[in-house]
Scaffold this active site. Structure first.
Site, PDB file in Angstrom:
ATOM      1  N   TYR A 228      -4.739   3.691   8.131  1.00  0.00           N
ATOM      2  CA  TYR A 228      -6.103   3.161   8.292  1.00  0.00           C
ATOM      3  C   TYR A 228      -6.635   3.515   9.685  1.00  0.00           C
ATOM      4  O   TYR A 228      -6.437   4.639  10.132  1.00  0.00           O
ATOM      5  CB  TYR A 228      -6.123   1.641   8.033  1.00  0.00           C
TER       6      TYR A 228
ATOM      7  N   LYS B  82       0.415   3.435  -2.923  1.00  0.00           N
ATOM      8  CA  LYS B  82      -0.760   4.309  -3.060  1.00  0.00           C
ATOM      9  C   LYS B  82      -0.407   5.800  -2.935  1.00  0.00           C
ATOM     10  O   LYS B  82      -1.120   6.659  -3.439  1.00  0.00           O
ATOM     11  CB  LYS B  82      -1.807   3.931  -2.007  1.00  0.00           C
TER      12      LYS B  82
ATOM     13  N   TYR C  57      -3.715  -2.541 -10.229  1.00  0.00           N
ATOM     14  CA  TYR C  57      -3.614  -2.338  -8.764  1.00  0.00           C
ATOM     15  C   TYR C  57      -2.729  -3.417  -8.115  1.00  0.00           C
ATOM     16  O   TYR C  57      -1.810  -3.108  -7.352  1.00  0.00           O
ATOM     17  CB  TYR C  57      -5.022  -2.326  -8.152  1.00  0.00           C
TER      18      TYR C  57
ATOM     19  N   SER D 124       0.798  -1.235   0.000  1.00  0.00           N
ATOM     20  CA  SER D 124       0.000   0.000   0.000  1.00  0.00           C
ATOM     21  C   SER D 124       0.828   1.282   0.000  1.00  0.00           C
ATOM     22  O   SER D 124       0.260   2.367  -0.170  1.00  0.00           O
ATOM     23  CB  SER D 124      -0.946   0.022   1.196  1.00  0.00           C
TER      24      SER D 124
ATOM     25  N   VAL E 234       1.136  -3.745   3.845  1.00  0.00           N
ATOM     26  CA  VAL E 234       1.109  -5.047   4.532  1.00  0.00           C
ATOM     27  C   VAL E 234       2.374  -5.875   4.301  1.00  0.00           C
ATOM     28  O   VAL E 234       2.534  -6.923   4.924  1.00  0.00           O
ATOM     29  CB  VAL E 234      -0.123  -5.922   4.190  1.00  0.00           C
TER      30      VAL E 234
HETATM   31  N1  LIG Z   1      -2.600  -2.510   3.376  1.00  0.00           N
HETATM   32  C1  LIG Z   1      -2.060  -2.980   2.269  1.00  0.00           C
HETATM   33  O1  LIG Z   1      -0.862  -2.905   2.043  1.00  0.00           O
HETATM   34  C2  LIG Z   1      -3.003  -3.685   1.351  1.00  0.00           C
HETATM   35  C3  LIG Z   1      -2.478  -3.846  -0.058  1.00  0.00           C
HETATM   36  C4  LIG Z   1      -2.830  -5.165  -0.669  1.00  0.00           C
HETATM   37  N2  LIG Z   1      -2.347  -5.210  -2.020  1.00  0.00           N
HETATM   38  C5  LIG Z   1      -4.328  -5.384  -0.641  1.00  0.00           C
HETATM   39  O2  LIG Z   1      -5.001  -4.891  -1.504  1.00  0.00           O
HETATM   40  O3  LIG Z   1      -4.856  -6.027   0.200  1.00  0.00           O
END
Ligand SMILES: NC(=O)CC[C@H](N)C(=O)O
Length: 309
Positions: A243, A67, A191, A64, A261
């Protein structure tokens, strides 16, 4: 002023000695292969001085954290029109939650929860082939990190494609409201692949420098985005980057930050430095457990909290 090299080395040593490491993500099976004992830290200041310790030169799945960069690209392409498709309020919900979408006409709360990032990816994809959009994102990362060798880990992307049922649900749900315009498979493909980019802490910290320097990359002199937009991306990182753990991160670390993650966190000390940390074990909100503790220690020792005088 404390010696940055020494502080970074000491924090890496302290973190590597700790027994508490959190839990490595396994819902994307390929991520479960990460070494729970790994710990890397890299700080690059706005003069280009780098302090790197532990596994700071070992590539990991940025997930993520990508992003932040897709948001930057999308803002450059669409400008403030982007905010019609995605909000900028914290969600207070887990990163993969679907609950708000029904009540809020399919418009995700912010660009950092999965739904919001999928909507941003869709915007980048519009008018292009998936391969072109992905190439654009990858080249952007390489240019910012000053490293053409950065690549996508295809095994991670394939692993998420096989198991990404929730993201498919989010994307289909948004498509029903017209928030996603492209075929859902195309948007998800881009994505999953940008989440699967592998980078080291050193590369990631270098890539984040423009956010510490009013939108201009201090090492290339290129203007990546306007100063106003850089400030706003930092604001959204502070309020939404972790988050439903964003409040705790702001409270403890006091910097805009974005987690993934894969166990990475990118944090920005405006006017000072860009920091990347990596430890694969996560806390209950899906953020790196030791990564956050290391950043708390770094900001305390360097006096870098944005809330300090
Ligand atoms: N929090 C994350 O890093 C989530 C990214 C992961 N690719 C997902 O969509 O679940």
């Amino acid at each position: 002023m404390p010696d940055l090299d020494r502080v970074v080395r000491e924090i890496a040593d302290e973190m590597r000695a700790r027994p508490d490491r959190g839990t490595v993500a396994s819902y994307i099976p390929e991520l479960a292969r990460a070494d729970a004992a790994a710990f890397g830290l890299a700080v690059v200041d706005v003069e280009g001085r780098a302090a790197v310790a532990g596994d700071g030169d070992v590539p990991f799945s940025i997930q993520s954290i990508s992003k932040v960069f897709t948001l930057t690209l999308a803002l450059g392409m669409a400008g403030d029109r982007l905010w019609r498709r995605v909000g900028r309020e914290p969600s207070g919900s887990p990163f993969n939650s679907i609950v708000q979408l029904e009540r809020e006409a399919g418009v995700p709360r912010n660009p950092f929860i999965n739904a919001g990032a999928i909507a941003v990816t869709d915007l980048i994809l519009s008018g292009h082939q998936p391969r072109e959009a992905l190439g654009e994102i990858l080249r952007f990362m390489q240019a910012l990190a000053l490293d053409q060798t950065i690549a996508i880990d295809e095994a991670v992307a394939a692993s998420e494609k096989r198991t990404g049922f929730r993201n498919a649900a989010l994307a289909n749900y948004m498509r029903s409201f017209g928030v996603i315009e492209n075929p859902v498979d195309y948007t998800l493909g881009v994505y999953f692949h940008h989440c699967a980019i592998a980078m080291t802490c050193r590369q990631l910290a270098t890539a984040g420098l423009f956010l510490a320097h009013d939108g201009r990359h201090p090492l290339t002199g290129h203007s990546v985005i306007s100063a106003e937009r850089a400030r706003r991306i930092n604001a959204v990182m502070l309020t939404c980057g972790h988050y439903d753990g964003s409040g705790e991160f702001a409270y403890r670390v006091g910097l805009p930050g974005k987690s993934g993650v894969g166990g990475g966190i990118l944090a920005i000390a405006p006017g000072k430095a860009s920091v990347a940390v990596w430890s694969p074990g996560l806390d209950a909100a899906g953020n790196s457990h030791l990564g956050r503790i290391a950043l708390e220690s770094l900001t305390k020792r360097m006096g870098w909290s944005i809330f300090a005088a």
